[in-house]
Design a protein around this motif. Structure first.
Motif, short mmCIF file in Angstrom:
data_model
loop_
_atom_site.label_atom_id
_atom_site.label_comp_id
_atom_site.label_asym_id
_atom_site.label_seq_id
_atom_site.Cartn_x
_atom_site.Cartn_y
_atom_site.Cartn_z
N GLY A 96 -10.45 11.12 56.17
CA GLY A 96 -9.39 11.09 57.18
C GLY A 96 -9.25 9.70 57.78
O GLY A 96 -8.14 9.20 57.98
N ALA A 97 -10.36 9.05 58.05
CA ALA A 97 -10.33 7.69 58.58
C ALA A 97 -9.77 6.73 57.53
O ALA A 97 -9.03 5.79 57.86
CB ALA A 97 -11.72 7.25 59.00
N PHE A 98 -10.09 7.00 56.27
CA PHE A 98 -9.55 6.17 55.19
C PHE A 98 -8.03 6.25 55.16
O PHE A 98 -7.34 5.24 55.01
CB PHE A 98 -10.13 6.61 53.84
N GLY A 99 -7.48 7.44 55.33
CA GLY A 99 -6.03 7.62 55.34
C GLY A 99 -5.38 6.85 56.48
O GLY A 99 -4.33 6.22 56.31
N LEU A 100 -6.00 6.86 57.66
CA LEU A 100 -5.45 6.12 58.79
C LEU A 100 -5.51 4.60 58.56
O LEU A 100 -4.59 3.87 58.92
CB LEU A 100 -6.19 6.50 60.08
N ILE A 101 -6.59 4.17 57.96
CA ILE A 101 -6.73 2.73 57.68
C ILE A 101 -5.70 2.29 56.65
O ILE A 101 -5.07 1.24 56.80
CB ILE A 101 -8.17 2.41 57.22
N VAL A 102 -5.50 3.09 55.62
CA VAL A 102 -4.48 2.76 54.60
C VAL A 102 -3.10 2.77 55.23
O VAL A 102 -2.26 1.89 54.96
CB VAL A 102 -4.57 3.73 53.41
N LEU A 103 -2.83 3.74 56.09
CA LEU A 103 -1.54 3.80 56.77
C LEU A 103 -1.31 2.56 57.64
O LEU A 103 -0.21 2.00 57.66
CB LEU A 103 -1.47 5.07 57.62
N ALA A 104 -2.36 2.11 58.32
CA ALA A 104 -2.24 0.90 59.14
C ALA A 104 -1.98 -0.32 58.26
O ALA A 104 -1.15 -1.17 58.59
CB ALA A 104 -3.51 0.71 59.97
N GLY A 105 -2.67 -0.42 57.14
CA GLY A 105 -2.47 -1.55 56.23
C GLY A 105 -1.07 -1.58 55.64
O GLY A 105 -0.42 -2.63 55.60
N VAL A 106 -0.59 -0.42 55.21
CA VAL A 106 0.76 -0.34 54.65
C VAL A 106 1.80 -0.64 55.73
O VAL A 106 2.80 -1.34 55.48
CB VAL A 106 1.01 1.04 54.00
N GLY A 107 1.57 -0.16 56.94
CA GLY A 107 2.48 -0.45 58.06
C GLY A 107 2.55 -1.94 58.35
O GLY A 107 3.63 -2.48 58.62
N CYS A 108 1.40 -2.61 58.31
CA CYS A 108 1.39 -4.06 58.54
C CYS A 108 2.15 -4.80 57.44
O CYS A 108 2.90 -5.73 57.72
CB CYS A 108 -0.05 -4.58 58.61
N ILE A 109 1.97 -4.38 56.21
CA ILE A 109 2.67 -5.03 55.10
C ILE A 109 4.18 -4.81 55.22
O ILE A 109 4.97 -5.74 55.05
CB ILE A 109 2.13 -4.53 53.75
N LEU A 110 4.59 -3.59 55.55
CA LEU A 110 6.02 -3.32 55.72
C LEU A 110 6.60 -4.09 56.90
O LEU A 110 7.71 -4.63 56.82
CB LEU A 110 6.26 -1.82 55.88
N GLY A 111 5.86 -4.14 58.01
CA GLY A 111 6.32 -4.91 59.17
C GLY A 111 6.44 -6.39 58.85
O GLY A 111 7.40 -7.05 59.26
N GLY A 112 5.47 -6.93 58.12
CA GLY A 112 5.54 -8.33 57.71
C GLY A 112 6.74 -8.60 56.81
O GLY A 112 7.40 -9.64 56.93
N THR A 113 7.03 -7.66 55.94
CA THR A 113 8.20 -7.82 55.06
C THR A 113 9.50 -7.82 55.86
O THR A 113 10.38 -8.63 55.61
CB THR A 113 8.22 -6.69 54.01
N VAL A 114 9.59 -6.93 56.84
CA VAL A 114 10.79 -6.88 57.69
C VAL A 114 10.94 -8.18 58.47
O VAL A 114 12.04 -8.75 58.56
CB VAL A 114 10.72 -5.66 58.64
N PHE A 115 9.85 -8.69 59.03
CA PHE A 115 9.91 -9.96 59.76
C PHE A 115 10.35 -11.10 58.85
O PHE A 115 11.13 -11.96 59.26
CB PHE A 115 8.56 -10.28 60.39
N LYS A 116 9.85 -11.11 57.62
CA LYS A 116 10.24 -12.17 56.68
C LYS A 116 11.74 -12.10 56.36
O LYS A 116 12.42 -13.12 56.28
CB LYS A 116 9.44 -12.07 55.38
N VAL A 117 12.25 -10.88 56.17
CA VAL A 117 13.68 -10.72 55.88
C VAL A 117 14.51 -11.24 57.05
O VAL A 117 15.49 -11.98 56.86
CB VAL A 117 14.01 -9.24 55.57
#
Length: 166
Positions: A96-117
Motif C-alpha cells: 500500500g505504501a508502495f502504491g502511494l509512493i509510485v502515485l507521488a512519483g508519477v504526480g511529480c513527473i506529470l506536474g513537471g511536464t505541465v510546468f515545462k509546457v
C-alpha cells in the motif's frame, strides 16, 4: 536682390520642414517599445521560473520512482519459514505504501511536464513581443513635408517641388 531673398526664403522653409518628427510621436514610440520590453522581460522570467520548477519536479519524480522500485525489490524477497513441519512463503513489505509512493512519483513527473509546457508557451509569448518590438521599430510612422528648391542660373529660372512622405 529679389532673387536672393526668394532663394533664402526657400532654403529657410526647407530647413523648417526638414526637422525631426514631433516630440510627442517619439515619446509614443518609446513608450510602446518600453511597454513591450517589460512584457518580454516578464514572460522570459516567468518561463525560466516555470522551467526550473518543471525540471525539479521531473527529476524529483524520477528519483521517487527509482527509490520506490528499489524498496519494492528489497522488500518483496520471498523467504522460507518453518512453522512446525510445514514450510511457507513469506512476502515482506507493505504494498500500500508502495502504491502511494509510485502515485507521488508519477504526480511529480506529470506536474513537471505541465510546468515545462507552460514555460514553452511563455517563451513563445516573449518571442512574439520581441518580434513586435522589431516590427514597431522598423516601421517609420512619421509624416514629413519637404520643399525642394530648383534653381537654373543659365535660363534664370527657379521653382520647387513639394514632397509629402508618410
Amino acid at each position: 536682390m529679389a532673387m536672393r531673398s526668394i532663394i533664402i526664403a526657400l532654403f529657410l522653409s526647407l530647413a523648417a520642414f526638414a526637422q525631426e518628427p514631433p516630440a510627442y510621436y517619439n515619446t509614443q514610440q518609446d513608450s510602446v517599445s518600453v511597454e513591450y520590453a517589460k512584457k518580454v522581460e516578464h514572460y522570459t522570467e516567468s518561463a525560466e521560473h516555470l522551467s526550473n520548477a518543471g525540471t525539479g519536479l521531473f527529476i524529483g519524480g524520477g528519483a521517487i520512482l527509482a527509490l520506490a522500485t528499489a524498496e519494492v525489490i528489497h522488500y518483496t524477497v520471498k523467504t522460507k519459514k518453518k512453522k512446525g513441519s510445514e514450510e511457507y512463503d513469506v512476502v515482506e513489505g507493505d504494498h500500500g505504501a508502495f502504491g502511494l509512493i509510485v502515485l507521488a512519483g508519477v504526480g511529480c513527473i506529470l506536474g513537471g511536464t505541465v510546468f515545462k509546457v507552460f514555460s514553452y508557451k511563455r517563451k513563445n509569448r516573449a518571442e512574439y513581443y520581441k518580434e513586435q518590438i522589431k516590427n514597431y521599430q522598423k516601421a517609420d510612422h512619421s509624416v514629413s513635408l519637404e520643399i525642394l528648391p530648383m534653381f537654373n542660373p543659365i535660363n534664370q529660372a527657379f521653382g520647387g517641388n513639394l514632397l509629402l512622405d508618410f
